[in-house]
Design a protein around this motif. Sequence first.
Motif, PDB file in Angstrom:
ATOM      1  N   ALA A  26       0.983  -1.146   0.106  1.00 25.54           N
ATOM      2  CA  ALA A  26       0.159   0.137   0.036  1.00 25.54           C
ATOM      3  C   ALA A  26       0.977   1.299   0.043  1.00 25.54           C
ATOM      4  N   PHE A  27       1.978   1.443   0.824  1.00 24.27           N
ATOM      5  CA  PHE A  27       2.621   2.569   1.018  1.00 24.27           C
ATOM      6  C   PHE A  27       3.686   2.459  -0.335  1.00 24.27           C
ATOM      7  N   LEU A 112       9.585   1.803   9.630  1.00 23.42           N
ATOM      8  CA  LEU A 112      10.439   0.965   8.803  1.00 23.42           C
ATOM      9  C   LEU A 112       9.278   0.065   7.770  1.00 23.42           C
ATOM     10  N   VAL A 113       8.186  -0.213   8.017  1.00 21.25           N
ATOM     11  CA  VAL A 113       7.373  -0.835   7.013  1.00 21.25           C
ATOM     12  C   VAL A 113       7.020   0.194   5.940  1.00 21.25           C
ATOM     13  N   ALA A 114       6.750   1.339   6.431  1.00 23.20           N
ATOM     14  CA  ALA A 114       6.700   2.449   5.388  1.00 23.20           C
ATOM     15  C   ALA A 114       7.823   2.838   4.648  1.00 23.20           C
ATOM     16  N   VAL A 119      10.206   3.392  -0.439  1.00 20.53           N
ATOM     17  CA  VAL A 119      11.630   3.258  -1.475  1.00 20.53           C
ATOM     18  C   VAL A 119      11.045   2.709  -2.616  1.00 20.53           C
ATOM     19  N   ALA A 120      10.378   1.468  -2.402  1.00 19.48           N
ATOM     20  CA  ALA A 120       9.678   0.736  -3.591  1.00 19.48           C
ATOM     21  C   ALA A 120       8.911   1.706  -4.660  1.00 19.48           C
ATOM     22  N   SER A 153      12.683  16.705  -3.895  1.00 18.04           N
ATOM     23  CA  SER A 153      11.070  16.622  -3.997  1.00 18.04           C
ATOM     24  C   SER A 153      10.928  15.130  -3.571  1.00 18.04           C
ATOM     25  N   ILE A 154      11.648  14.361  -4.102  1.00 12.87           N
ATOM     26  CA  ILE A 154      11.407  12.961  -3.771  1.00 12.87           C
ATOM     27  C   ILE A 154      11.583  12.551  -2.222  1.00 12.87           C
TER      28      ILE A 154
END
Length: 440
Positions: A26-27, A112-114, A119-120, A153-154
């Motif tokens: 989802a993230f 950590l999960v987010a 990153v993906a 911006s990223i």
Amino acid sequence: MNARVLTLLLRPAKGENAVLALPVVAFGVVTALVLTVVGGAQSFWTWTDDYAPVYQALAAIALVLLVVPLTNLGGAAARLSARRRDERLSTLRLLGVTPMGVSVATVIESVLVAAAGAVAGAVVHLATAPLVGLIPFRGTALGTDAVMLSPLSILAVVGGVLLVAAGSAVLGLRRVIVSPLGVRMRTTVSTVHWFRAIIGISVLALVFVLVKVFPSVAGLAVTITVLAALFAVALAVLNVIGPWVLKVSASRQLRRAERADRLLAARLVLDSPKAAWRQVSGIAMASFMAVFAGTGVALMNVMNSGEATDADAALAVDMRTGLVITLVASFVMVAASVGVNQAASVLDQRDLHRSLHHLGMPLDTVDSARRRAIMSPLLVTAIGSATCAAVLVFPLLGIALITAPESLLTIGIVLAVGIGIVWASTRATRPLLARSFETA
């Protein structure tokens, strides 16, 4: 309590890896879509001709219509495995861990999960930027450089995603810290008050007045900013009113229920109206967007009729392109939101499914109740959200464009596709439900 015990208690149990993967997915979707949408819209702000403000206004509205629901999806992603996490954290509280220790562990886990998903998503944005750059506006492709966001911006978007995750984690800790035993024994009840409706309707009335007044008294730049902000507020208000509306609807269905699946479906919604709303909130956003899409199609037909200049004709073509992009992004968002939330719901309710199985309830009945608990609120959600959007669009474009045949057809098609995505998701998650019965 030492760090080893803390690590063991926070480590996902056997079979929970799928639950952990859901918020990561989802993230990732949230980050990729936000970066892509913002990157595509930024190119419009480099134009300075007479038509530039029109493109910028449309881009601002599209950003609001997409980024606000994506933020909601990000918040929901942080709560996907909340029930199991609450159980483990309530155990820590009962064993004597301080509220500060529980809070730190939860925030670290959520961030950590987010971060893994963000990153993906950033990698997906970088990989798809050349394809997005091929989209034509004003007769030429935007170009990769125009849609590619800067590293700063990223990082800002990724940081925003992490803040959403951390904030949702902290807010979700209130039950654990206040009543750890109630969470552990599952005696805490999710409630929604009728006061939500009063607040929501009052805010929507104020938004309607401002939408009607500002275009006639303010300049173009101020009007664009205010309208975008007002649409964002309206989308946020839907999330306030939605759970209460579903609670009222489910209460009526419970009184009229004559079959086991109908009774169970109503009880599932009433058990947690907020969770039920998250299951269909994607459709609420799609319905809201469908009205803008429909009136946009009607407006383009008006622009193409009569003596339109070449610039007006080019604007109509670009509006159609932007409309298609917005709808595609909306459907991706709906698919991600509904699919992930449904899968998480099935995994979260494994204990309930096992209990029903031991009581002799067949899989088909439980699956029918689960699908009804999702599909039944869809009609109320879709109609209510579309009506809200129509009320806000009315002062700007009038009733003629809203009720034009091409507008109603576009709205119908968008809603049909959205509902089809929800239905397909309920079918796709049936194997997860069956697995719960198999392990019972």
